[in-house]
Design a protein around this motif. Structure first.
Motif, PDB file in Angstrom:
ATOM      1  N   LEU A  39       0.826  -1.211   0.000  1.00  0.00           N
ATOM      2  CA  LEU A  39       0.000   0.000   0.000  1.00  0.00           C
ATOM      3  C   LEU A  39       0.861   1.262   0.000  1.00  0.00           C
ATOM      4  O   LEU A  39       0.561   2.225  -0.711  1.00  0.00           O
ATOM      5  N   ALA A  40       1.935   1.248   0.776  1.00  0.00           N
ATOM      6  CA  ALA A  40       2.857   2.388   0.772  1.00  0.00           C
ATOM      7  C   ALA A  40       3.505   2.548  -0.599  1.00  0.00           C
ATOM      8  O   ALA A  40       3.686   3.670  -1.085  1.00  0.00           O
ATOM      9  N   SER A  41       3.837   1.451  -1.232  1.00  0.00           N
ATOM     10  CA  SER A  41       4.444   1.503  -2.553  1.00  0.00           C
ATOM     11  C   SER A  41       3.476   2.078  -3.586  1.00  0.00           C
ATOM     12  O   SER A  41       3.875   2.851  -4.464  1.00  0.00           O
ATOM     13  N   GLY A  69       9.279  -1.552  10.038  1.00  0.00           N
ATOM     14  CA  GLY A  69       8.851  -1.771   8.664  1.00  0.00           C
ATOM     15  C   GLY A  69       9.754  -1.079   7.660  1.00  0.00           C
ATOM     16  O   GLY A  69      10.043  -1.623   6.594  1.00  0.00           O
ATOM     17  N   ASN A  70      10.215   0.128   8.002  1.00  0.00           N
ATOM     18  CA  ASN A  70      11.119   0.855   7.110  1.00  0.00           C
ATOM     19  C   ASN A  70      12.458   0.143   6.965  1.00  0.00           C
ATOM     20  O   ASN A  70      13.054   0.162   5.892  1.00  0.00           O
ATOM     21  N   GLY A  78      13.594  -0.604  -0.936  1.00  0.00           N
ATOM     22  CA  GLY A  78      13.953   0.808  -0.868  1.00  0.00           C
ATOM     23  C   GLY A  78      15.293   1.136  -1.472  1.00  0.00           C
ATOM     24  O   GLY A  78      15.444   2.144  -2.178  1.00  0.00           O
ATOM     25  N   LEU A  79      16.277   0.304  -1.222  1.00  0.00           N
ATOM     26  CA  LEU A  79      17.614   0.557  -1.753  1.00  0.00           C
ATOM     27  C   LEU A  79      17.592   0.561  -3.273  1.00  0.00           C
ATOM     28  O   LEU A  79      18.177   1.453  -3.911  1.00  0.00           O
ATOM     29  N   TRP A  80      16.889  -0.396  -3.870  1.00  0.00           N
ATOM     30  CA  TRP A  80      16.868  -0.509  -5.330  1.00  0.00           C
ATOM     31  C   TRP A  80      16.093   0.636  -5.964  1.00  0.00           C
ATOM     32  O   TRP A  80      16.513   1.165  -7.003  1.00  0.00           O
ATOM     33  N   LEU A  81      14.996   1.032  -5.367  1.00  0.00           N
ATOM     34  CA  LEU A  81      14.227   2.146  -5.907  1.00  0.00           C
ATOM     35  C   LEU A  81      14.977   3.462  -5.762  1.00  0.00           C
ATOM     36  O   LEU A  81      14.938   4.305  -6.651  1.00  0.00           O
ATOM     37  N   VAL A 111      11.819   9.292   0.723  1.00  0.00           N
ATOM     38  CA  VAL A 111      10.553   8.563   0.820  1.00  0.00           C
ATOM     39  C   VAL A 111      10.666   7.194   0.162  1.00  0.00           C
ATOM     40  O   VAL A 111       9.975   6.258   0.553  1.00  0.00           O
ATOM     41  N   SER A 112      11.560   7.041  -0.811  1.00  0.00           N
ATOM     42  CA  SER A 112      11.730   5.715  -1.404  1.00  0.00           C
ATOM     43  C   SER A 112      12.491   4.787  -0.456  1.00  0.00           C
ATOM     44  O   SER A 112      12.304   3.580  -0.501  1.00  0.00           O
ATOM     45  N   LEU A 113      13.330   5.353   0.391  1.00  0.00           N
ATOM     46  CA  LEU A 113      14.061   4.539   1.364  1.00  0.00           C
ATOM     47  C   LEU A 113      13.212   4.169   2.570  1.00  0.00           C
ATOM     48  O   LEU A 113      13.315   3.057   3.086  1.00  0.00           O
TER      49      LEU A 113
END
Length: 124
Positions: A39-41, A69-70, A78-81, A111-113
């Protein structure tokens, strides 16, 4: 001006970055335990499509579960995005016209991390 920047953003990098977030969200939703990550994604995918005129703020009600969760999100997606944002931002900053778009890509890295405990709001 926001609309023009959003249209240029969508054509040059927004569509591809949103696809990355959508892919991560679908994978997370297939695994039942990681639905909050999915959902966050999806929220970030919407933001990645049309970022100008909106910003990310911390939610006051986020607690320790968001932090845990983060950490999990950082390791798996997150790292890849964020690497995608870095490379796209550098490529956009090579041209003078793309500098505002590159800066917007760099602003999306936090925010992507760590997307949990954040909210995307309209700028008045």
């Amino acid at each position: 001006m926001r609309t023009l920047l959003n249209i240029i953003w969508l054509v040059l990098c927004g569509f591809w970055m949103a696809l990355g977030y959508l892919l991560a969200g679908v994978i997370c939703c297939v695994l039942i335990v990681t639905i909050p990550f999915g959902l966050a994604s999806f929220r970030i995918a919407n933001y990645a499509l049309w970022p100008f005129g909106r910003t990310v703020v911390e939610r006051r009600d986020a607690g320790a579960a968001s932090f845990v969760g983060n950490v999990i999100w950082f390791l798996f997606a997150g790292l890849w995005l964020s690497i995608g944002h870095i490379f796209t931002g550098i490529a956009l900053c090579i041209t003078i016209i793309g500098i505002p778009l590159g800066v917007a890509n760099f602003k999306m890295i936090p925010v992507s991390l760590m997307p949990l405990g954040k909210e995307i709001v309209e700028i008045p």
